[in-house]
Design an enzyme around this catalytic site. Structure first.
Site, PDB file in Angstrom:
ATOM      1  N   ASP A   1      81.582 119.100   5.092  1.00 50.76           N
ATOM      2  CA  ASP A   1      81.007 120.436   5.246  1.00 50.76           C
ATOM      3  C   ASP A   1      81.806 121.312   6.196  1.00 50.76           C
ATOM      4  O   ASP A   1      81.565 122.500   6.321  1.00 50.76           O
ATOM      5  CB  ASP A   1      79.554 120.339   5.727  1.00 50.76           C
ATOM      6  CG  ASP A   1      79.445 119.843   7.153  1.00 50.76           C
ATOM      7  OD1 ASP A   1      80.381 119.162   7.604  1.00 50.76           O
ATOM      8  OD2 ASP A   1      78.425 120.126   7.807  1.00 50.76           O
TER       9      ASP A   1
ATOM     10  N   HIS B   1      94.627 122.255   0.941  1.00 49.89           N
ATOM     11  CA  HIS B   1      94.286 121.336  -0.149  1.00 49.89           C
ATOM     12  C   HIS B   1      95.358 121.312  -1.237  1.00 49.89           C
ATOM     13  O   HIS B   1      95.346 120.414  -2.082  1.00 49.89           O
ATOM     14  CB  HIS B   1      92.912 121.691  -0.733  1.00 49.89           C
ATOM     15  CG  HIS B   1      92.907 122.855  -1.671  1.00 49.89           C
ATOM     16  ND1 HIS B   1      92.527 124.124  -1.292  1.00 49.89           N
ATOM     17  CD2 HIS B   1      93.231 122.944  -2.982  1.00 49.89           C
ATOM     18  CE1 HIS B   1      92.608 124.937  -2.325  1.00 49.89           C
ATOM     19  NE2 HIS B   1      93.034 124.244  -3.369  1.00 49.89           N
TER      20      HIS B   1
ATOM     21  N   SER C   1      94.687 129.508  -5.269  1.00 48.18           N
ATOM     22  CA  SER C   1      94.470 128.939  -3.937  1.00 48.18           C
ATOM     23  C   SER C   1      95.720 129.101  -3.081  1.00 48.18           C
ATOM     24  O   SER C   1      96.831 128.848  -3.533  1.00 48.18           O
ATOM     25  CB  SER C   1      94.114 127.463  -4.043  1.00 48.18           C
ATOM     26  OG  SER C   1      92.869 127.270  -4.667  1.00 48.18           O
TER      27      SER C   1
END
Length: 369
Positions: free
Chosen positions: A226, A166, A302
């Site tokens: 999900d 991401h 992250s």
């Protein structure tokens, strides 16, 4: 609570010997058998149109998961999710589909405990700023690197950096900063020739290296919401090799196979700019693809390499190895209750096979120890 700008280095110096001793004491008495690692058989890459680099980077990934995805078993559409996209330095990209042979051993279930806590920082802030040449340039802290989009990465070979997907791609397109992606190596002031003492408070400098190509699993790109966090990882190949010690990868063991049931990671949290921040904590829960924990973290961490002490068959000893990638935050809705966790993507046998192929480009070197 550690105050921002304070230096917890003395506490860290006192704490590290205890951590090393406790890890040895808490290690299982017998080495556990690693699960069988499958083999990836890649097909010929297919050219894709160039990316628009239109996505905006989001350093703080937050997802939601209900009981069905929390208890979901692994191996879902393995070949489709393990296909991968390669982005090259000139903006071109390809898609490589794969076949999976001899898939690994059975997957672990999930243990649940009821807990409701605040997100990201849980109680007193347990993070430590890493300062001074003796720490910044020593393993394992030296394996942590900055990503130019604002995240963290971990060195996993002389050429490669593992980070979170991401940080580079929002699931639909690459972020603007991925067009000229760079990896930053911290250089303490005294090493840089300034003659500054570590106690002076002067921030380390950063030496940036361009990225030659980036690989992202198809499970992240256009994946259902999900499921996508399960594949929130990417591998960067540098244009030039580095000379620092790197961390080896391992299939994430179950809690019983993790020394002290504890994980560690170092990253560049956004609330402490210019500082490398280290933390450790016990694993709270585990699923087939995720590691749930309450390690204190802020955006920017992250992509940090999550490591623990696991048994190395070839060396016949316990070694620090990367077993996951810190992803972000997840709200779990289980039995009508919302639960709050920081989450790391665990390296499963399938993911190990994929990342290993990215590292070596062949099947022979991708056998587990």
């Amino acid at each position: 609570m550690c105050e921002r700008g304070s230096s917890p280095l003395p506490a860290l110096v006192l704490l590290l010997p205890f951590l090393l001793l406790s890890s040895c004491l808490e290690s299982p008495h017998r080495p556990l058998i690693h699960p069988q690692v499958p083999t990836l058989v890649p097909h010929r890459p297919t050219p894709l149109v160039r990316s628009h680099f239109s996505a905006r980077p989001h350093l703080d990934l937050t997802t939601h998961c209900n009981a069905s995805c929390f208890h979901r078993g692994g191996g879902h559409r393995a070949a489709d999710n393990l296909a991968f996209e390669t982005l090259y330095w000139d903006g071109s990209r390809t898609l490589t589909t794969v076949d999976v042979e001899e898939e690994g051993a059975g997957l672990r279930g999930v243990r649940t405990r009821r807990r409701r806590v605040r997100r990201q920082i849980y109680g007193a802030d347990g993070r430590f700023n890493i300062q001074g040449d003796n720490f910044l340039l020593d393993y394992p802290f030296s394996a942590a690197v900055r990503i130019s989009t604002g995240c963290t990465g971990v060195l996993v070979s002389r050429w490669h950096v593992l980070t979170a997907a991401h940080c580079l791609h929002d699931g639909k397109d690459y972020v603007k900063g991925a067009r000229k992606l760079r990896v930053g190596f911290l250089i303490p002031p005294s090493v840089n020739g300034t003659g500054v003492e570590p106690s002076s408070g002067k921030k380390p400098m950063v030496r940036w290296v361009r990225v030659r190509r980036t690989r992202v699993p198809k499970g992240w790109i256009h994946g259902p919401q999900d499921l996508s966090m399960d594949f929130d990882y990417a591998l960067l190949e540098l244009r030039w090799p580095h000379r620092r010690a790197f961390m080896r990868l391992a299939v994430a063991p179950s809690l019983e196979g993790l020394a002290g049931r504890r994980i560690h990671f170092s990253g560049f949290d956004s609330d402490r700019p210019g500082e490398l921040v280290y933390r450790f904590c016990p694993v709270e829960e585990e699923s087939s693809d995720l590691i749930y924990q309450h390690c204190d973290a802020r955006p920017g961490a992250s992509g940090s390499g999550v490591y623990g002490r696991v048994w190395d068959n070839s060396l016949e000893r316990w070694e620090r190895k990367v077993i996951g990638i810190f992803s972000g935050h997840q709200w779990l809705e289980v039995d009508g209750e919302n639960r709050d966790y920081n989450v790391a993507v665990r390296i499963t046998p399938l993911k190990f096979a994929q990342i290993c192929y990215w590292l070596h480009g062949n099947r022979v070197d991708c056998l587990q120890d």
